[in-house]
Write a protein that holds these residues in place. Sequence first.
Motif, mmCIF file in Angstrom:
data_model
loop_
_atom_site.group_PDB
_atom_site.id
_atom_site.type_symbol
_atom_site.label_atom_id
_atom_site.label_comp_id
_atom_site.label_asym_id
_atom_site.label_seq_id
_atom_site.Cartn_x
_atom_site.Cartn_y
_atom_site.Cartn_z
ATOM 1 N N TRP A 212 0.414 -1.797 0.239
ATOM 2 C CA TRP A 212 0.017 0.523 0.610
ATOM 3 C C TRP A 212 0.985 1.205 0.256
ATOM 4 O O TRP A 212 0.953 2.544 -0.763
ATOM 5 C CB TRP A 212 -0.609 0.232 1.322
ATOM 6 C CG TRP A 212 -2.025 0.809 1.479
ATOM 7 C CD1 TRP A 212 -3.214 1.226 0.284
ATOM 8 C CD2 TRP A 212 -1.742 2.639 1.908
ATOM 9 N NE1 TRP A 212 -3.735 1.906 0.264
ATOM 10 C CE2 TRP A 212 -3.270 3.394 1.424
ATOM 11 C CE3 TRP A 212 -1.011 2.878 2.466
ATOM 12 C CZ2 TRP A 212 -3.594 4.679 2.112
ATOM 13 C CZ3 TRP A 212 -0.985 4.137 3.219
ATOM 14 C CH2 TRP A 212 -2.065 4.817 3.268
ATOM 15 N N LEU A 213 1.997 1.261 0.478
ATOM 16 C CA LEU A 213 3.474 2.489 1.483
ATOM 17 C C LEU A 213 3.312 2.332 -0.658
ATOM 18 O O LEU A 213 3.205 3.880 -0.862
ATOM 19 C CB LEU A 213 4.117 2.083 1.970
ATOM 20 C CG LEU A 213 3.495 2.431 2.802
ATOM 21 C CD1 LEU A 213 4.420 1.344 4.193
ATOM 22 C CD2 LEU A 213 2.531 3.607 3.728
ATOM 23 N N ALA A 214 4.333 1.521 -1.205
ATOM 24 C CA ALA A 214 4.830 1.930 -2.743
ATOM 25 C C ALA A 214 3.962 2.575 -3.543
ATOM 26 O O ALA A 214 4.646 3.119 -4.193
ATOM 27 C CB ALA A 214 5.185 0.510 -2.988
ATOM 28 N N ARG A 215 2.093 2.534 -2.993
ATOM 29 C CA ARG A 215 1.623 3.512 -4.371
ATOM 30 C C ARG A 215 0.968 4.706 -3.799
ATOM 31 O O ARG A 215 0.590 5.010 -5.063
ATOM 32 C CB ARG A 215 0.218 2.353 -4.476
ATOM 33 C CG ARG A 215 0.140 0.860 -4.762
ATOM 34 C CD ARG A 215 -1.127 0.123 -4.851
ATOM 35 N NE ARG A 215 -2.330 0.505 -3.987
ATOM 36 C CZ ARG A 215 -1.899 -0.684 -3.260
ATOM 37 N NH1 ARG A 215 -1.250 -2.059 -3.351
ATOM 38 N NH2 ARG A 215 -2.954 -1.142 -2.098
ATOM 39 N N GLN A 216 1.852 4.684 -3.212
ATOM 40 C CA GLN A 216 1.161 6.170 -1.930
ATOM 41 C C GLN A 216 2.169 7.417 -3.001
ATOM 42 O O GLN A 216 3.764 6.642 -3.114
ATOM 43 C CB GLN A 216 1.382 6.698 -0.883
ATOM 44 C CG GLN A 216 0.634 5.836 -0.334
ATOM 45 C CD GLN A 216 -1.274 5.277 -0.794
ATOM 46 O OE1 GLN A 216 -1.718 6.643 -0.995
ATOM 47 N NE2 GLN A 216 -1.162 4.021 -1.328
ATOM 48 N N PRO A 217 2.422 8.426 -3.726
ATOM 49 C CA PRO A 217 3.357 9.759 -3.843
ATOM 50 C C PRO A 217 4.322 9.320 -2.914
ATOM 51 O O PRO A 217 5.290 10.172 -3.014
ATOM 52 C CB PRO A 217 2.499 10.703 -3.782
ATOM 53 C CG PRO A 217 1.070 10.540 -3.960
ATOM 54 C CD PRO A 217 0.961 9.132 -3.176
ATOM 55 N N ALA A 218 3.836 9.681 -1.444
ATOM 56 C CA ALA A 218 4.817 10.174 -0.154
ATOM 57 C C ALA A 218 3.998 9.487 1.222
ATOM 58 O O ALA A 218 3.213 9.284 0.919
ATOM 59 C CB ALA A 218 5.001 11.472 -0.177
ATOM 60 N N SER A 219 5.145 9.184 2.224
ATOM 61 C CA SER A 219 4.938 8.758 3.184
ATOM 62 C C SER A 219 5.463 8.941 4.573
ATOM 63 O O SER A 219 5.921 8.640 4.262
ATOM 64 C CB SER A 219 4.026 6.688 3.037
ATOM 65 O OG SER A 219 5.225 6.184 2.396
ATOM 66 N N TRP A 220 4.389 8.164 5.116
ATOM 67 C CA TRP A 220 5.068 8.197 7.173
ATOM 68 C C TRP A 220 4.412 6.971 7.473
ATOM 69 O O TRP A 220 3.047 6.795 7.010
ATOM 70 C CB TRP A 220 4.839 9.895 7.932
ATOM 71 C CG TRP A 220 5.889 10.484 7.745
ATOM 72 C CD1 TRP A 220 5.350 11.587 6.907
ATOM 73 C CD2 TRP A 220 6.434 11.289 8.871
ATOM 74 N NE1 TRP A 220 6.104 12.764 7.149
ATOM 75 C CE2 TRP A 220 6.614 12.244 8.018
ATOM 76 C CE3 TRP A 220 6.485 10.343 9.889
ATOM 77 C CZ2 TRP A 220 7.761 13.330 9.033
ATOM 78 C CZ3 TRP A 220 7.390 11.400 10.796
ATOM 79 C CH2 TRP A 220 7.983 13.164 9.998
ATOM 80 N N CYS A 221 5.058 5.867 8.024
ATOM 81 C CA CYS A 221 4.555 4.904 8.503
ATOM 82 C C CYS A 221 5.039 5.467 9.769
ATOM 83 O O CYS A 221 6.296 4.439 9.938
ATOM 84 C CB CYS A 221 5.447 3.750 7.515
ATOM 85 S SG CYS A 221 4.324 1.788 8.622
ATOM 86 N N ILE A 222 4.233 4.918 11.016
ATOM 87 C CA ILE A 222 4.450 5.042 12.426
ATOM 88 C C ILE A 222 4.213 4.026 13.082
ATOM 89 O O ILE A 222 3.066 3.028 12.799
ATOM 90 C CB ILE A 222 4.302 5.897 13.248
ATOM 91 C CG1 ILE A 222 4.704 7.399 12.429
ATOM 92 C CG2 ILE A 222 4.591 6.146 14.933
ATOM 93 C CD1 ILE A 222 6.867 7.444 12.670
ATOM 94 N N PHE A 223 5.004 2.759 13.742
ATOM 95 C CA PHE A 223 4.453 2.162 14.584
ATOM 96 C C PHE A 223 4.038 2.392 15.699
ATOM 97 O O PHE A 223 5.313 2.635 16.616
ATOM 98 C CB PHE A 223 5.660 0.674 14.715
ATOM 99 C CG PHE A 223 5.635 -0.235 13.017
ATOM 100 C CD1 PHE A 223 4.372 -1.306 13.530
ATOM 101 C CD2 PHE A 223 6.105 0.668 12.755
ATOM 102 C CE1 PHE A 223 4.749 -2.028 11.846
ATOM 103 C CE2 PHE A 223 5.494 -0.386 11.055
ATOM 104 C CZ PHE A 223 5.144 -2.048 10.836
#
Length: 243
Positions: A212-223
Amino acid sequence: MTQPLDPSPDRYLGCAGWTLPRAAADRFPAEGSHLERYAAVFNAVEINSSFYRPHQPKTYERWAASTPAHFRFAVKLPKAITHEAGLVGADETLARFAGEAGALGEKLGCILVQLPPKLALDPAAASALFAALHARFTCLIACEARHASWFDESATRLLREAGVTRVLAHPVVAYTGPFVPTAPTAYVRLHGSPRIYYSSYEPQQLADVQAWLARQPASWCIFDNTASGAAVPDALALQALGR
């Protein structure tokens, strides 16, 4: 020791806090403070303690100085604004917070606005808060709402017009159906499931997140599944999938 991914101006991965569980200690440098060791591997962190209490500007300055040039901080807005004031009449608190968190300088990457489950959307109050945040900060503004009223078409339009990214949280709270983004930069918060804040994610779940993240133009992912030390291993596993 895990080697960090090449610094990216539009892909941020990290945890809620920089505590390093003993089981994963060998994946980080042996020397330095916890933050310095953490920042040698991840390129972002979420500061949640700001939600509960203020930090002096010199504390934020020290944290900024402890991290590489590409590293970014997300800072949670105080609960005095989101939970106690209900977004209304908190100008003094917001001004103080801006003076504190602003000491991060260019390393301030995001202000996170997490709302209580009982707070329904008040368009005037929300618009005023978001405008005030943009007036004080040039970074990303992300909003994790947890009341159903924040997920209808009018709320989506308000967030888009306000330049605020809607947080994609897991487990999902308050909405059903497909997630509707409101800004080019995605902000994902993974709280752990089935036991929130405790449970680790299965390999297939992490693979789905990476896809899913790979399809986004830019991203933050926080656990944010930090209560049992699951966040760091999960973030390392997701990082490996992105290589």
